[in-house]
Design a protein around this motif. Structure first.
Motif, PDB file in Angstrom:
ATOM      1  N   ALA A 182       0.837  -1.322  -0.161  1.00  0.00           N
ATOM      2  CA  ALA A 182      -0.037   0.028  -0.092  1.00  0.00           C
ATOM      3  C   ALA A 182       0.701   1.202   0.015  1.00  0.00           C
ATOM      4  O   ALA A 182       1.175   1.656   1.036  1.00  0.00           O
ATOM      5  N   VAL A 183       1.237   1.693  -1.114  1.00  0.00           N
ATOM      6  CA  VAL A 183       1.868   2.899  -1.285  1.00  0.00           C
ATOM      7  C   VAL A 183       1.236   4.126  -1.765  1.00  0.00           C
ATOM      8  O   VAL A 183       1.444   5.276  -1.126  1.00  0.00           O
ATOM      9  N   HIS A 184       0.333   3.799  -2.639  1.00  0.00           N
ATOM     10  CA  HIS A 184      -0.229   5.183  -3.149  1.00  0.00           C
ATOM     11  C   HIS A 184      -1.811   4.970  -2.443  1.00  0.00           C
ATOM     12  O   HIS A 184      -2.429   4.174  -2.548  1.00  0.00           O
ATOM     13  N   ILE A 185      -2.117   6.327  -1.623  1.00  0.00           N
ATOM     14  CA  ILE A 185      -3.345   6.194  -0.931  1.00  0.00           C
ATOM     15  C   ILE A 185      -4.248   6.744  -1.871  1.00  0.00           C
ATOM     16  O   ILE A 185      -4.224   7.456  -2.742  1.00  0.00           O
ATOM     17  N   PRO A 186      -5.541   5.794  -2.001  1.00  0.00           N
ATOM     18  CA  PRO A 186      -6.452   6.124  -2.932  1.00  0.00           C
ATOM     19  C   PRO A 186      -7.312   7.529  -2.259  1.00  0.00           C
ATOM     20  O   PRO A 186      -7.369   7.567  -1.138  1.00  0.00           O
ATOM     21  N   LEU A 199      -9.806   7.344   1.593  1.00  0.00           N
ATOM     22  CA  LEU A 199      -9.433   6.677   2.765  1.00  0.00           C
ATOM     23  C   LEU A 199      -9.085   7.562   3.879  1.00  0.00           C
ATOM     24  O   LEU A 199      -9.194   7.093   5.171  1.00  0.00           O
ATOM     25  N   PHE A 214       1.976   7.493   7.389  1.00  0.00           N
ATOM     26  CA  PHE A 214       0.746   6.763   7.059  1.00  0.00           C
ATOM     27  C   PHE A 214      -0.094   6.893   8.301  1.00  0.00           C
ATOM     28  O   PHE A 214      -1.341   7.169   8.170  1.00  0.00           O
ATOM     29  N   TYR A 232      -3.586   8.598   9.289  1.00  0.00           N
ATOM     30  CA  TYR A 232      -4.801   7.658   9.562  1.00  0.00           C
ATOM     31  C   TYR A 232      -5.484   8.284  10.778  1.00  0.00           C
ATOM     32  O   TYR A 232      -6.559   8.262  10.732  1.00  0.00           O
ATOM     33  N   GLY A 253     -11.553   4.331   8.212  1.00  0.00           N
ATOM     34  CA  GLY A 253     -11.149   3.004   7.926  1.00  0.00           C
ATOM     35  C   GLY A 253     -12.151   2.045   8.961  1.00  0.00           C
ATOM     36  O   GLY A 253     -12.411   1.083   8.745  1.00  0.00           O
ATOM     37  N   THR A 284      -3.977  -0.387  15.516  1.00  0.00           N
ATOM     38  CA  THR A 284      -4.279  -1.625  14.882  1.00  0.00           C
ATOM     39  C   THR A 284      -3.683  -1.459  13.414  1.00  0.00           C
ATOM     40  O   THR A 284      -2.981  -2.281  12.978  1.00  0.00           O
ATOM     41  N   VAL A 285      -4.170  -0.312  12.803  1.00  0.00           N
ATOM     42  CA  VAL A 285      -3.588  -0.029  11.336  1.00  0.00           C
ATOM     43  C   VAL A 285      -2.158   0.296  11.296  1.00  0.00           C
ATOM     44  O   VAL A 285      -1.250  -0.480  10.843  1.00  0.00           O
ATOM     45  N   ALA A 294      -0.219  -3.071  11.853  1.00  0.00           N
ATOM     46  CA  ALA A 294      -0.355  -3.856  10.496  1.00  0.00           C
ATOM     47  C   ALA A 294       0.567  -3.118   9.470  1.00  0.00           C
ATOM     48  O   ALA A 294       1.296  -3.726   9.033  1.00  0.00           O
ATOM     49  N   MET A 295       0.365  -2.032   9.300  1.00  0.00           N
ATOM     50  CA  MET A 295       1.117  -1.337   8.201  1.00  0.00           C
ATOM     51  C   MET A 295       2.769  -1.334   8.517  1.00  0.00           C
ATOM     52  O   MET A 295       3.380  -1.711   7.559  1.00  0.00           O
TER      53      MET A 295
END
Lengths: 255, 234
Positions: free
Chosen positions: B2-6, B9, B160, B164, B170, B176-177, B180-181
């Motif tokens: 996941a590098v390019h944030i859409p 988000l 990131f 976030y 999300g 948590t994010v 994981a990231m």
């Protein structure tokens, strides 16, 4: 950038409709406006997302674009779908059972938001790139007053993109034809050596290009791309998309 | 990866804030890059940007036949300096968003901030710190750039996570994010570090004068050009 083939033309699909002929700066601003409206849409207004999607589809049809080929381009967001799948599993708050899996309600909403808004955003970008040639987009950024140095660098990047990417691909073929098929990170030296060589070749090409530009009278600034700037009528036409999307979002927020 | 944030988000306000930060940062870098490269900046920076774009297509093995690709932020910073490198990565990110629909248009500020500012500058600072600790040799430069590249990938995933936490939509907690990231990116960081170190050492072997991060090593006495009393092949 005259050659109408290869990677330097991005996703451009040649055409001569109203959408193709609109000046790029108007289309760029319209795209940003549309995406902002999409992002501001409340997540539970499902009809609003359908309406946003219908706007894009209608424009793609009006520009007689190959919708199927453009939809396949949506693959680009697959990495983010992985992120979207991950959210319901680890999300906070109350859980609901979906085919035996306890999924987080908030996480499911998060996944839906990314799926819907991300897809519409990619769709809008695809529409912009499919109806605007590369030189047009760079000229549009220039007329939107981005720093000249930035657009000039971007211009020389896309001009040589095919050359450099082609060189990288030839190196890849050369490695493979010599039996290079690395399975583990420890065997990555070959690929990295190619990357190093590619940098040296790119940089030296840059030096030669600079000398060639000097020989042709380059004094440190490129002439402005002299396309016809957008008229009030063009802006009004381009505004139709973001205004329609904004109305949808407003209606959805009023409920 | 996941590098390019859409779009969607991270909510609008946070994206807009990141846009202001990104525009200011890239503006400063452009000015500094202009001072360093004078009028040569256009073709040289353009070709370096094309190189980064192409280098992101060079696949390297991760394990058991799976492959990843280079991100190149720290590689660019070590090769052409942090300011020019940041401008080049920013050009790549903008071109990817507008010409290839890669990364959301409304998230452009976030993507530029993470990939063109946090990664090259965070990585370059780490690189300078390591370089100062190690003996002044080519091996040290390559090793320092590798460790810095890995560090910068984790730093970008941290950036990131902060974004976030501020404006994420999300539904999962930022902790948590973040776990994981950062966990996923530690794995990516190993690959990025190894490839960056090997690439820098490959450039050092043929054109050491082109490596910005190795200027402190001085002219190379062992090269044929130096032996003949010639300067670098400018």
């Amino acid at each position: 950038m005259g050659a109408g083939h290869g990677r330097t033309d991005g996703l451009y699909v040649a055409g001569d409709g109203r959408l193709h002929r609109l000046p790029a700066e108007a289309k760029i601003v319209a795209t940003v406006g549309y995406v902002v409206a999409v992002v501001a849409t409340p997540r539970d207004a499902f009809w609003a997302f359908a309406a946003h999607g219908a706007l894009l589809l209608a424009l793609a049809r009006a520009a007689s674009l190959p919708v199927g080929a453009l939809v396949r381009r949506l693959r680009i967001e697959v990495p983010f779908l992985a992120f979207a799948v991950f959210l319901p599993l680890v999300g906070t708050g109350p859980r609901i059972d979906v085919v035996g899996l306890p999924l987080s309600r908030a996480g499911l909403w998060g996944a839906w938001t990314i799926l819907a808004k991300g897809t519409l955003g990619v769709g809008a970008s695809i529409l912009l790139a499919a109806t605007t040639p590369v030189a047009g987009i760079l000229g549009g950024l220039d007329r939107l007053r981005l720093p000249r140095a930035f657009t000039a660098i971007a211009g020389s990047m896309v001009r040589y993109l095919d050359v450099i990417v082609g060189e990288a691909e030839r190196m890849h073929v050369a490695r493979q034809s010599r039996g290079y098929d690395p399975r583990w990170l420890g065997q990555a030296r070959g690929a990295a050596a190619s990357a190093g060589t590619l940098f040296v070749r790119s940089y030296e090409r840059g030096e030669r290009v600079h000398l060639a530009m000097l020989a042709r009278g380059y004094t440190g600034s490129l002439p402005r791309l002299c396309a016809v700037p957008a008229t009030a009528g063009d802006w009004a036409t381009a505004a139709l998309l973001p205004v329609a999307a904004a109305l949808v979002t407003l209606t959805a927020n009023l409920r | 990866m996941a590098v390019h944030i859409p779009d969607g988000l991270i909510e609008g306000g946070t994206s807009a804030g990141a846009g202001v930060v990104a525009a200011t940062g890239v503006g400063v870098c452009l000015r500094q890059a202009g001072r360093l490269l004078d009028e040569r900046r256009v073709p040289l920076a353009g070709l370096t940007s094309a190189f980064i774009f192409a280098a992101q297509m060079v696949n390297f093995p991760v394990a058991g036949g799976t492959s990843g690709h280079l991100l190149g932020g720290v590689l660019a910073a070590v090769l052409v300096g942090p300011y020019v490198g940041a401008v080049c990565v920013a050009v790549v990110v903008v071109v990817q968003a507008l010409l290839f629909a890669d990364g959301g248009v409304s998230a452009l500020g976030l993507n530029v901030a993470n990939m063109a500012l946090v990664t090259p500058f965070g990585g370059y600072l780490a690189f300078c710190g390591l370089r100062a600790l190690l003996p002044p040799t080519r091996t040290s430069v390559a090793a320092a750039s590798g460790v810095a590249a890995g560090f910068a990938v984790v730093l970008a995933s941290l950036a990131f996570t902060v974004e976030y936490a501020v404006g994420g939509t999300g539904g999962a907690s930022a902790t948590t994010v973040g776990v994981a990231m950062i966990g996923v990116h530690v794995l990516i960081a190993v690959g990025e570090g190894v490839i960056t170190a090997l690439t820098v050492s490959a450039v050092l072997a043929s054109r050491p004068d082109l490596v910005w991060g190795a200027r402190h090593l001085g002219p190379d006495r062992s090269s044929p050009a130096a032996a003949l009393g010639l300067g670098s092949a400018r």
